[in-house]
Design a protein around this motif. Structure first.
Motif, PDB file in Angstrom:
ATOM      1  N   GLU A 372       0.831  -1.212   0.000  1.00 19.92           N
ATOM      2  CA  GLU A 372       0.000   0.000   0.000  1.00 19.92           C
ATOM      3  C   GLU A 372       0.862   1.257   0.000  1.00 19.92           C
ATOM      4  N   ARG A 373       2.041   1.189   0.636  1.00 23.29           N
ATOM      5  CA  ARG A 373       2.923   2.347   0.656  1.00 23.29           C
ATOM      6  C   ARG A 373       3.613   2.536  -0.688  1.00 23.29           C
ATOM      7  N   VAL A 374       3.995   1.423  -1.328  1.00 22.29           N
ATOM      8  CA  VAL A 374       4.633   1.507  -2.644  1.00 22.29           C
ATOM      9  C   VAL A 374       3.662   2.093  -3.666  1.00 22.29           C
ATOM     10  N   LEU A 375       2.424   1.632  -3.639  1.00 22.41           N
ATOM     11  CA  LEU A 375       1.442   2.108  -4.610  1.00 22.41           C
ATOM     12  C   LEU A 375       1.131   3.587  -4.444  1.00 22.41           C
ATOM     13  N   LEU A 376       1.334   4.109  -3.232  1.00 24.90           N
ATOM     14  CA  LEU A 376       1.011   5.510  -2.976  1.00 24.90           C
ATOM     15  C   LEU A 376       2.217   6.439  -3.125  1.00 24.90           C
ATOM     16  N   THR A 377       3.425   5.894  -3.188  1.00 19.27           N
ATOM     17  CA  THR A 377       4.612   6.742  -3.184  1.00 19.27           C
ATOM     18  C   THR A 377       5.479   6.622  -4.434  1.00 19.27           C
ATOM     19  N   ASP A 378       5.409   5.505  -5.149  1.00 17.42           N
ATOM     20  CA  ASP A 378       6.279   5.330  -6.311  1.00 17.42           C
ATOM     21  C   ASP A 378       5.727   6.106  -7.505  1.00 17.42           C
ATOM     22  N   ARG A 379       6.505   7.033  -8.015  1.00 18.68           N
ATOM     23  CA  ARG A 379       6.030   7.915  -9.078  1.00 18.68           C
ATOM     24  C   ARG A 379       5.810   7.173 -10.394  1.00 18.68           C
ATOM     25  N   LYS A 380       6.675   6.211 -10.690  1.00 16.55           N
ATOM     26  CA  LYS A 380       6.526   5.490 -11.949  1.00 16.55           C
ATOM     27  C   LYS A 380       5.279   4.614 -11.947  1.00 16.55           C
ATOM     28  N   LEU A 381       4.952   4.057 -10.794  1.00 18.57           N
ATOM     29  CA  LEU A 381       3.700   3.322 -10.703  1.00 18.57           C
ATOM     30  C   LEU A 381       2.507   4.257 -10.867  1.00 18.57           C
ATOM     31  N   TRP A 382       2.620   5.448 -10.305  1.00 22.03           N
ATOM     32  CA  TRP A 382       1.547   6.427 -10.460  1.00 22.03           C
ATOM     33  C   TRP A 382       1.368   6.826 -11.925  1.00 22.03           C
ATOM     34  N   LEU A 383       2.472   6.926 -12.645  1.00 25.82           N
ATOM     35  CA  LEU A 383       2.382   7.243 -14.071  1.00 25.82           C
ATOM     36  C   LEU A 383       1.677   6.116 -14.836  1.00 25.82           C
ATOM     37  N   ALA A 384       1.981   4.865 -14.474  1.00 27.28           N
ATOM     38  CA  ALA A 384       1.308   3.736 -15.120  1.00 27.28           C
ATOM     39  C   ALA A 384      -0.184   3.749 -14.807  1.00 27.28           C
ATOM     40  N   LEU A 385      -0.537   4.027 -13.546  1.00 23.95           N
ATOM     41  CA  LEU A 385      -1.955   4.104 -13.173  1.00 23.95           C
ATOM     42  C   LEU A 385      -2.663   5.255 -13.873  1.00 23.95           C
ATOM     43  N   LEU A 386      -1.966   6.393 -13.966  1.00 24.22           N
ATOM     44  CA  LEU A 386      -2.555   7.543 -14.655  1.00 24.22           C
ATOM     45  C   LEU A 386      -2.746   7.247 -16.134  1.00 24.22           C
ATOM     46  N   GLY A 387      -1.761   6.603 -16.738  1.00 23.62           N
ATOM     47  CA  GLY A 387      -1.888   6.239 -18.145  1.00 23.62           C
ATOM     48  C   GLY A 387      -3.032   5.271 -18.379  1.00 23.62           C
ATOM     49  N   TYR A 388      -3.208   4.318 -17.458  1.00 20.26           N
ATOM     50  CA  TYR A 388      -4.317   3.373 -17.595  1.00 20.26           C
ATOM     51  C   TYR A 388      -5.661   4.102 -17.484  1.00 20.26           C
ATOM     52  N   ALA A 389      -5.774   4.990 -16.499  1.00 27.27           N
ATOM     53  CA  ALA A 389      -7.041   5.705 -16.308  1.00 27.27           C
ATOM     54  C   ALA A 389      -7.373   6.568 -17.518  1.00 27.27           C
ATOM     55  N   LEU A 390      -6.404   7.299 -18.026  1.00 21.12           N
ATOM     56  CA  LEU A 390      -6.656   8.172 -19.176  1.00 21.12           C
ATOM     57  C   LEU A 390      -7.000   7.377 -20.428  1.00 21.12           C
ATOM     58  N   SER A 391      -6.271   6.276 -20.646  1.00 23.51           N
ATOM     59  CA  SER A 391      -6.545   5.465 -21.838  1.00 23.51           C
ATOM     60  C   SER A 391      -7.918   4.794 -21.740  1.00 23.51           C
ATOM     61  N   ALA A 392      -8.301   4.342 -20.530  1.00 18.49           N
ATOM     62  CA  ALA A 392      -9.611   3.715 -20.371  1.00 18.49           C
ATOM     63  C   ALA A 392     -10.733   4.723 -20.617  1.00 18.49           C
ATOM     64  N   VAL A 393     -10.567   5.923 -20.081  1.00 20.83           N
ATOM     65  CA  VAL A 393     -11.584   6.961 -20.297  1.00 20.83           C
ATOM     66  C   VAL A 393     -11.669   7.319 -21.781  1.00 20.83           C
ATOM     67  N   ALA A 394     -10.522   7.422 -22.450  1.00 16.49           N
ATOM     68  CA  ALA A 394     -10.524   7.769 -23.872  1.00 16.49           C
ATOM     69  C   ALA A 394     -11.197   6.684 -24.709  1.00 16.49           C
ATOM     70  N   VAL A 395     -10.897   5.420 -24.409  1.00 12.95           N
ATOM     71  CA  VAL A 395     -11.502   4.320 -25.174  1.00 12.95           C
ATOM     72  C   VAL A 395     -13.011   4.308 -24.995  1.00 12.95           C
ATOM     73  N   VAL A 396     -13.479   4.482 -23.771  1.00  9.20           N
ATOM     74  CA  VAL A 396     -14.921   4.453 -23.506  1.00  9.20           C
ATOM     75  C   VAL A 396     -15.609   5.684 -24.099  1.00  9.20           C
ATOM     76  N   TRP A 397     -14.948   6.843 -23.970  1.00 12.64           N
ATOM     77  CA  TRP A 397     -15.565   8.085 -24.450  1.00 12.64           C
ATOM     78  C   TRP A 397     -15.725   8.100 -25.977  1.00 12.64           C
ATOM     79  N   PHE A 398     -14.655   7.728 -26.679  1.00 18.72           N
ATOM     80  CA  PHE A 398     -14.705   7.776 -28.145  1.00 18.72           C
ATOM     81  C   PHE A 398     -15.334   6.528 -28.747  1.00 18.72           C
ATOM     82  N   GLY A 399     -15.568   5.494 -27.923  1.00 13.77           N
ATOM     83  CA  GLY A 399     -16.176   4.282 -28.457  1.00 13.77           C
ATOM     84  C   GLY A 399     -17.671   4.237 -28.290  1.00 13.77           C
TER      85      GLY A 399
END
Length: 400
Positions: A372-399
């Motif tokens: 839980e601490r790694v998921l909240l503090t590691d910046r590269k993991l946060w970038l992966a999570l942010l990329g997943y969220a943005l890509s999922a929203v884009a796929v659903v929105w434009f689809g």
């Protein structure tokens, strides 16, 4: 350098000597511990202290604690003496509000509130149902969101109850662990009987919500049954299964699957079997990484760790991590959501990046013992999570 503080009580003398960077108590010092009837603290850590400490001696006592607090700045976080900072009298005031605040903070640490984020898995069914056209009626409005949200809160209370019971069960072994020995129960800031009583209260509070929902909506009985199954499984884990290698990890992973099922049952939503299997393997991946970290830093803290082989753990980490990515990819290609949004598979790229980053941390000496601490503090993991969220929203929105 040497600093000495002295407290006189009748004809006795209690001296606390600070030599070098680490304070050394020949007898004892006061901290957060058992309380007397007058509300004052009378014991701390494994060292005894006279319980009949008079109020007249408090100024001298505060002076001793101030000496230790000043020396405590140079003590590492893993040192048990660093817990002196939680002492309600160490700030020189020691009023009732300060003591109450200190006790609240100690209990919050014991309940491991920061790990309540794990119960976000309960919201998974609601999250994936939002974009599912066949379940729009289910997730419409705030009702379904609040049902799933409060179910996550109920699981948080029940999981905290098991954290307390596990701390009581692992009391002796936790005192050998470099990090777990700082937990309130292992550090004797909270007595074991108090932890058991609090766990019973948390069980009652956690089960009250699904029981109320079943009374109001009888068709949601599966949610209550799933939480009951989770409780029985955790009892078996605390008593027996945590001592069996690899079975302990599978039990923890199954707990996350039950959380996801309960989240779907409370809102009567459908959750893809591919997502449930992905949840299971991803949870095993995180648990195997945690076991590997414990094997390196605290092999003696758990008897079951001696039965794990490092090479076998590395293989399990790789297989579980890549399997979770493959199962998520299968979900995006073969489920109803995948057929509705053909580009949903692109989000698996960020899932793969997140898993590979966590593998790198596990094999590179990262502190994966606290996911839980790694998921909240590691910046590269946060970038992966942010990329997943943005890509999922884009796929659903434009689809649409």
């Amino acid at each position: 350098m040497e600093a000495r503080g002295t407290l006189r009580r009748r004809n006795a003398r209690v001296s606390v000597l600070c030599l070098g960077p680490r304070p050394f108590p020949p007898l004892a010092f006061l901290g957060v511990g058992d309380r007397r009837k007058d509300g004052r603290v009378a014991r701390t850590f494994p060292f005894p202290f006279p319980r009949s400490l008079g109020a007249r001696r408090r100024p001298q006592l505060v002076e001793v604690l101030d000496v230790l607090r000043d020396r405590n700045a140079s003590v590492g976080r893993d040192a048990p003496h660093a817990l002196l900072g939680t002492c309600p009298l160490a700030d020189g005031r020691g009023g009732a509000p300060d003591r109450m605040k200190a006790r609240v903070l100690v209990w919050l640490r014991a309940l491991r509130v920061e790990q309540w984020t794990k119960n976000g898995v309960v919201m998974m069914a609601w999250f994936f149902s939002v974009a599912d056209a066949s379940q729009k009626d289910i997730v419409r409005g705030w009702r379904s969101f609040l049902l799933a949200f409060f179910m996550a809160g109920a699981f948080s209370l029940v999981s905290s109850a098991f954290y307390l019971l596990n701390d009581v069960s692992d009391y002796e072994t936790d005192r050998l662990h470099p990090v777990k020995r700082l937990r309130p129960v292992a550090a004797r800031q909270i007595s074991r009987i108090a932890a058991i009583r609090a766990a019973l209260v948390l069980f009652a509070a956690g089960f009250s919500y699904p029981a109320l929902i079943v009374m109001l909506i009888p068709s949601r009985t599966l949610a209550f049954g799933t939480m009951l199954a989770y409780t029985v499984m955790q009892c078996l884990y605390t008593g027996v299964l945590k001592r069996v290698p690899y079975v302990d990890v599978a039990t923890l992973a199954l707990g996350f699957v039950l959380r996801a099922v309960a989240g779907a049952a409370i809102i009567a939503a459908y959750v893809s079997p591919w997502l449930l299997v992905c949840t299971f393997t991803l949870s095993m991946f995180l648990a195997f990484c945690k076991r590997r970290n414990e094997l390196e830093v605290a092999r003696e803290s758990r008897a079951v760790l001696k039965r794990y082989h490092p090479k076998a753990l590395n293989l399990c980490i790789a297989v579980a991590g890549l399997s979770s990515v493959g199962e998520y990819l299968a979900y995006t290609l073969r489920s109803q959501m995948g057929h509705r949004f053909p580009l949903l598979w692109t989000t698996s790229v960020f899932v793969l990046l997140g898993v590979l980053r966590y593998m790198h941390l596990a094999w590179g000496g990262g502190d994966v013992g606290r996911p839980e601490r790694v998921l909240l503090t590691d910046r590269k993991l946060w970038l992966a999570l942010l990329g997943y969220a943005l890509s999922a929203v884009a796929v659903v929105w434009f689809g649409r």
